[in-house]
Design an enzyme around this catalytic site. Sequence first.
Site, PDB file in Angstrom:
ATOM      1  N   HIS B  85      76.052 103.454  88.798  1.00  0.00           N
ATOM      2  CA  HIS B  85      74.781 103.800  88.160  1.00  0.00           C
ATOM      3  C   HIS B  85      74.872 105.219  87.619  1.00  0.00           C
ATOM      4  CE1 HIS B  85      70.473 103.475  87.366  1.00  0.00           C
ATOM      5  NE2 HIS B  85      70.379 104.740  87.755  1.00  0.00           N
ATOM      6  N   ASP B 164      58.326 100.586  93.223  1.00  0.00           N
ATOM      7  CA  ASP B 164      58.903 101.578  92.319  1.00  0.00           C
ATOM      8  C   ASP B 164      58.202 101.568  90.968  1.00  0.00           C
ATOM      9  OD1 ASP B 164      61.000 103.553  91.592  1.00  0.00           O
ATOM     10  OD2 ASP B 164      61.529 102.005  90.140  1.00  0.00           O
ATOM     11  N   ARG B 171      54.113 108.677  88.606  1.00  0.00           N
ATOM     12  CA  ARG B 171      54.843 109.950  88.538  1.00  0.00           C
ATOM     13  C   ARG B 171      54.911 110.440  87.095  1.00  0.00           C
ATOM     14  NH1 ARG B 171      60.321 108.332  90.850  1.00  0.00           N
ATOM     15  NH2 ARG B 171      60.943 110.417  90.159  1.00  0.00           N
ATOM     16  N   SER B 186      63.935 105.925  94.024  1.00  0.00           N
ATOM     17  CA  SER B 186      63.738 105.037  92.881  1.00  0.00           C
ATOM     18  C   SER B 186      65.052 104.375  92.493  1.00  0.00           C
ATOM     19  CB  SER B 186      63.162 105.840  91.710  1.00  0.00           C
ATOM     20  OG  SER B 186      63.034 105.025  90.573  1.00  0.00           O
ATOM     21  N   LYS B 190      66.381 100.099  93.905  1.00  0.00           N
ATOM     22  CA  LYS B 190      66.757  99.020  92.991  1.00  0.00           C
ATOM     23  C   LYS B 190      68.202  98.584  93.229  1.00  0.00           C
ATOM     24  CE  LYS B 190      64.985 101.608  89.780  1.00  0.00           C
ATOM     25  NZ  LYS B 190      64.425 102.231  88.570  1.00  0.00           N
TER      26      LYS B 190
END
Lengths: 437, 437
Positions: B85, B164, B171, B186, B190
């Site tokens: 990621h 989330d 946010r 966050s 996931k």
Amino acid sequence: MRPADVIQTKRDRGELSRSQLEAFVSAAAKLEGSSWEKYHLSALLMAIYLNGMTPAETAYLTQAMADSGKRLDLSDMPPCRVDKHSTGGVGDKTSLVLGPLAAACGVHVPMMSGRGLGHSGGTLDKLESIPGFNVNLTEDQLRDALMDSGLAMIGQTADIAPADKTLYALRDVTATVESIPLITASILSKKLSEGIVGLVMDVKCGRGAFMKTREQSRALADSLVKVGTANGLKMSAFITAMDAPLGRYVGNSLEVIEAIETLKGNGPRDLTELSVKLAARMVKLADIADTDAEAEESVRSRLASGRGLEVFRETIAQQGGDPRVIDDYSRLPRTKTVVHVMTDRTGYITSIDAEKVGIASCVLGGGRTRAEDKIDPAVGIIVRAKPGERVSPEQSVFEVHYRDGAKLVEVMPMLASAFTVGDAAPAEEPLVLEEIA
Amino acid sequence: MRPADVIQTKRDRGELSRSQLEAFVSAAAKLEGSSWEKYHLSALLMAIYLNGMTPAETAYLTQAMADSGKRLDLSDMPPCRVDKHSTGGVGDKTSLVLGPLAAACGVHVPMMSGRGLGHSGGTLDKLESIPGFNVNLTEDQLRDALMDSGLAMIGQTADIAPADKTLYALRDVTATVESIPLITASILSKKLSEGIVGLVMDVKCGRGAFMKTREQSRALADSLVKVGTANGLKMSAFITAMDAPLGRYVGNSLEVIEAIETLKGNGPRDLTELSVKLAARMVKLADIADTDAEAEESVRSRLASGRGLEVFRETIAQQGGDPRVIDDYSRLPRTKTVVHVMTDRTGYITSIDAEKVGIASCVLGGGRTRAEDKIDPAVGIIVRAKPGERVSPEQSVFEVHYRDGAKLVEVMPMLASAFTVGDAAPAEEPLVLEEIA
């Protein structure tokens, strides 16, 4: 102006501009049609709580909150309008004593008070224990009262500082109550709406007060004086002890009785002295006396002559109440039953925990845990033995005026743990700890 | 548990308990019927932003957020499921290169990606520029893809970490995005939902990245590794430079083309080297290689043999896309018109501002400013001269692929200011700045 940008400024410890504060406040006054939602307000409240505000920011916030609603314009009247406000204590009925005394000296006192919440009482609740007393006056009635007796004791109407109502409710549920700038703006926005020229603040300090330490109390007093002054008010702030209840009577009818006794010259020393001190400062801020000594002398003479008592009688009558309560306390709501909490040893009372006494009075029905609760004006507690007083076994410390046996059972252990007895009398602590002006 | 008590704990710099964090997250997943409102959530988010969280708190938060929705259970499959990621950059098409390479080495890559927002692109948008490509697979299709090619490239379904979604949206509008623990939770909530055993993080650092400084990047990388490990993932995090775009192609179709060229062995050095490095670490975390050198050798051999390219071709076919794009880029959406931004002097390119290039690509229609915006896969920018390269007057720096003349007019001055030319070549900066594991 995007809400997120305003929030970000405070998040990053920046100074909010006047227009940013105005946007925040106007959203709080009326969320409909605004680009702000409650979740924006609460995020900004937390950022303010944690990162603070400068006196200039707090002054703009206060002004914007006052301007969010109706502000009395009494500028055509004599410029001697001065009020007093307390941050809340237990047994604090000084408003009922000093209002009449200051008015008797020539001060105009348009006193707008609140209701009790939690362990601290509210002036409106106390006044409403007087049969018929109406705290809702029109502006004309208020003006008449000021020109007549000099004193009006009223509640806040819905159109006073509406932004404060939204923000206060939100602070209450998001753990953002205990913030010096937010408390300052909440108090002063409402006081500015009264159209006064001067304000005497009584910042309570101690275990029965909102501010527990001297440092917190000083910070709040300092903020109130700076921000009030910036908004054109003549300001004076006293920090006064609130470890034990003020006077001896706690509860609504009971506090009215003690206030009347004090105006008759029979009051407890602490309550009498604090009321005189605060009333004298009101006289001074109203420019009626040249020196502190002259102001105090003026107040003491109105107390001694009974002129203060007469003003209170007039005010009760003016506002629809039964003035005969002054001479006949049985006309006030009273409980049928009373029990006593006793000592089991010989010695001196070394402490009375004001907060516990306040909570006990609230549990008995004399206060509210939620704003919508109904109160019982008759219940309460009389402190029979105050710190420094000598006691012997089975002597009463608390006289509990109750209506509901189940509630009595609940408060008895609270009260049993609300005092301590020692072998020696405690050192006498001053009541007025400090003045900030 | 009252929301105000949870908020107060964090306001006062306390540590939130597992059950407090679970209450917060379950409210975020489903506010209906909960005692929490959005204004409670946003006040707590600001308190977290300003007062931080411990790794233990962040780990519980992450777990609760993952548990708020569906978590793939692939524990019956071989334990070699590793994903990568990136925190988001400009021209970052490494997923499209390393996914096939890692799968070619035997890693199972259940890659769940997001869409682009603001100046940074998203893998799903890039993939969807391939005609027919379907990012929505059922769990059975995903399992088949992993057992078959080893690679599946899919989007998040609505039932993945629903908490989330609420928190991210909140946010975004309350200035609480840039918080290390909130970003960590966050991202990892996931990723935990993918049912992987290992995760390689690419934390971008520099003016084209979310984290502008080395310190911020290191703090985020450190948090990701700690919290991922606490939740049972094998973790590795690289901090990589994102001052200039990665590779030369920015835009959706354009990045697919550059990724394919890279898998053919013709890629730019920075993209090739970073893809190999990250894929090698995936191989290592999947326990397929014993040493770093062995892992890297394995990846390089799949690149050289064209096996990575074949995996990408299979994946495209598996997911309904047209695999002929591999050999015929005209099958991808392309603009009809191209213009060039030129230099006006001789010298060396000393910088290319990745953020400006990213914003320009977004303005051309290649990205989104709001989540609901549609994108144009054809538009984008090719960086013809990268830092360190020699240029002469009227040489192209940017080749702009545009569709709408008005948007072109808007981006030209942006791009004209997005590069600098100097007399000397800049010192070469490493691409991989640091590894944290």
